[in-house]
Motif scaffolding. Structure first.
Motif, PDB file in Angstrom:
ATOM      1  N   SER A 136      -4.285   0.344   2.668  1.00 16.00           N
ATOM      2  CA  SER A 136      -3.577   1.443   2.008  1.00 16.00           C
ATOM      3  C   SER A 136      -2.566   2.134   2.895  1.00 16.00           C
ATOM      4  N   GLN A 177      -0.906   9.379  -3.282  1.00 19.27           N
ATOM      5  CA  GLN A 177      -1.819  10.334  -2.657  1.00 19.27           C
ATOM      6  C   GLN A 177      -1.069  11.565  -2.164  1.00 19.27           C
ATOM      7  N   TYR A 216     -10.015  -0.261   3.975  1.00 20.64           N
ATOM      8  CA  TYR A 216      -9.304   0.669   3.090  1.00 20.64           C
ATOM      9  C   TYR A 216      -8.083   1.234   3.808  1.00 20.64           C
ATOM     10  N   HIS A 231       0.415   3.382  -2.993  1.00 15.84           N
ATOM     11  CA  HIS A 231      -0.854   4.095  -2.966  1.00 15.84           C
ATOM     12  C   HIS A 231      -0.703   5.364  -2.122  1.00 15.84           C
ATOM     13  N   GLY A 258       0.816  -1.208   0.000  1.00 12.24           N
ATOM     14  CA  GLY A 258       0.000   0.000   0.000  1.00 12.24           C
ATOM     15  C   GLY A 258       0.839   1.242   0.000  1.00 12.24           C
ATOM     16  N   ALA A 283      -9.260   0.377  -2.598  1.00 11.45           N
ATOM     17  CA  ALA A 283      -7.898   0.878  -2.394  1.00 11.45           C
ATOM     18  C   ALA A 283      -6.958   0.361  -3.474  1.00 11.45           C
ATOM     19  N   PHE A 284      -7.107  -0.912  -3.866  1.00  9.99           N
ATOM     20  CA  PHE A 284      -6.204  -1.536  -4.837  1.00  9.99           C
ATOM     21  C   PHE A 284      -7.004  -2.349  -5.850  1.00  9.99           C
TER      22      PHE A 284
END
Length: 563
Positions: free
Chosen positions: A95, A14, A91, A10, A7, A454-455
């Motif tokens: 993440s 962000q 989530y 991710h 994660g 999330a993925f």
């Protein structure tokens, strides 16, 4: 539970897209015209890197909803607020960023309380946002829609904190406070309530308020020195890893290899160290053989775990040697099993200092420890082989099919805590999300939705029982709406198998635990997904492979013997 685990890519994306660097926070910025409190709330989320929320629109939260798209925030609408909470929880776990759930007033907020309790138990940074009664609402009941005596009073006893803002200017401050809370200690869920009149009120905002960046802090240097001396002198070291070690996976492995020490994890720590590693005992704290082995360690090192009854499934064994504890929560040093050496700090910052100061293990200890792990795994499995054969052949198939970075979500069901936790090995790139401690039912399906959001490109599989699935079965509609591959493997034992077994063990006649059969695959099809019933182990692999390649939710029901 944040950091450079699966994660991280991710999280970094962000940060690049939504969080300015430290210098730009103080640069001159365009000051917008008047905005409402609802937009102020959404703007504050975007300023903290939030790109996705889970929730259900209601009469009282529409002023929040109208601004989500304009601020680049996507939305998933589960069919129940509890599902929204579990999805946001997963989530976050997957993440490494806080999960955000949005409810309406009254029943909408109270519906999410169970998910908040689970997030509190498992130290998950979950932010719940809700409207509230107007600022000038009288204490005496007036019969206003969704009127509740005290929403913040209810949530303050479940979340880490619950805050009702008193002015429109305070909204962004409250959001910054929540994210500061997530970054500066043991993560717990938070709730922010914005009165209805403040959501609609207009004001002219200044620059966005943002929580400061907080670097992980190491334990005190003198405490580290004491820990190094204790660990270096250990002849029979052992390591216990909990959820608080997830962000320091590489350093945990480096420590285990430096000490040549076997590693056992809690449910929340599953996969911190690759469970295929020769020093890994996996999730084994429930095993009497492993508990006796732990008690016999002359030095036991515990990282990010409460060492609680919910980890051991019984009273924790008292260690006969010294206990070294590393935890971001100072209360863990004296609750449960008190520490002989206390390290209060972040595992990410503290473990590299420990590893760098420790000498290598004596010659031959690595091979000796690996043999001990093999022996202990065999003893653990022998203790429950007859019971666990209900699930292990199926789980072996699942383990062979899944990619090494797959995410599995779990329920508080026998097939999960007796079956998958100890027997379905997780690698360091994968994740296994389980509702421990609070032990809610109905987590797996909505959690799989949150993890898949999330993925989207990673394999996500939910594991549940027929009883647990029906606590949140309506989220099959949410999963179907995603239009992404999402297998849901359900072990059907005709009701509440654990409680049935406990009643029988007490000598009671089973009551209210045997349910009429439900055609769950047909229900999945009714919701717009797929469903299949598997009766032989050799059928599962092809069914699961197909489900992982089909852009839809697929319920795969496995009938347990005797169900």
């Amino acid at each position: 539970m944040t950091g450079a685990r699966p994660g991280a890519e991710h999280v970094q994306e962000q940060v690049r897209q939504h969080v300015p660097d430290q210098a730009s926070q103080y640069a001159p910025q365009h000051v917008p015209g008047p905005i409402t409190g609802g937009e102020s709330l959404v703007r504050a989320l975007a300023a903290h890197g939030v790109t996705h929320v889970f929730g259900i629109p209601g009469t009282h939260n529409l002023e929040i909803y109208r601004h989500l798209g304009a601020h680049g925030i996507d939305h998933t609408a589960p069919r129940h607020e509890q599902g929204a909470g579990y999805a946001a929880d997963a989530y976050s776990r997957a993440s490494g960023t806080p999960g955000v759930a949005l409810t309406t007033t009254g029943p909408g907020l109270l519906n999410i309380a169970a998910a908040v309790g689970q997030a509190y138990s498992d130290s998950v940074p979950l932010l719940v946002l809700s409207p509230g009664m107007p600022s000038n609402h009288p204490v005496q009941s007036t019969g206003l829609l969704h009127e509740t005596r005290s929403q913040t009073g209810a949530l303050s006893h479940v979340a880490g904190f619950s805050h009702r803002v008193s002015s429109v200017e305070e909204i962004e401050i409250a959001v910054a406070r929540a994210f500061t809370y997530f970054r500066t200690g043991r993560p717990r869920p938070a709730h922010i309530e914005v009165p209805l009149d403040l959501l609609e009120a207009a004001y002219r905002p200044g620059a966005p308020r943002r929580a400061p960046t907080v670097a992980p802090h190491a334990a005190d240097s003198s405490a580290i020195e004491r820990a190094v001396r204790a660990l270096a002198a250990a002849e029979r070291p052992g390591i216990v890893l909990g959820g608080g070690a997830l962000a320091a996976s590489g350093d945990c492995l480096a420590l285990a290899e430096r000490l040549a020490a076997p590693v056992v994890t809690t449910a929340n720590g599953k996969g911190v160290v690759d469970e295929h590693h020769p020093l890994s005992l996996g999730v084994s704290l429930h095993s009497p053989a492993v508990q006796e082995w732990l008690a016999d360690r002359d030095v036991l090192f515990a990282v990010g775990t409460e060492l609680a009854e919910s980890d051991f499934w019984s009273a924790p064994p008292a260690p006969r040697g010294r206990l070294v504890r590393l935890d971001i929560d100072p209360a863990q040093m004296y609750t449960g099993i008190p520490a002989d050496v206390s390290l209060v700090g972040d595992a990410r910052a503290t473990l590299p200092l420990l590893v760098g100061a420790l000498p290598g293990a004596p010659s031959g200890r690595t091979e000796e420890s690996a043999r001990a792990v093999t022996d202990l795994r065999a003893k653990r499995d022998a203790e429950t082989r007859t019971r666990d054969l209900r699930w292990t052949p199926w789980l072996d198939v699942i383990g062979r099919v899944l990619a090494d970075d797959a995410i599995l979500t779990s329920d508080s069901a026998q097939c999960c805590y007796y079956g998958a936790l100890p027997h379905l090995r997780t690698g360091a790139r994968g994740r296994f999300l389980h509702p421990t401690g609070f032990g809610t039912l109905g987590y797996a399906l909505p959690a799989a939705v949150g993890a898949k959001v999330a993925f989207p490109a990673r394999q996500v599989v939910a594991l549940s029982g027929d009883g647990g699935l029906q606590f949140s079965v309506q989220e099959l509609a949410t999963a179907a709406q995603l239009g992404l591959p999402l297998p849901v493997v359900v072990f059907d034992n005709g009701g509440y198998g654990e409680i049935r077994d406990e009643m029988i063990a007490r000598g009671d006649t089973p009551l209210a635990v045997d349910h009429a059969p439900v055609d769950l695959p047909a229900l999945a099809r009714a919701y717009g997904g797929n469903g299949v019933r598997v009766s032989r182990v050799d059928e599962l692999a092809s069914v699961l492979v197909r489900a992982l390649d089909t852009p839809a939710v697929t319920v795969i029901t496995i009938a347990e013997e005797g169900a």
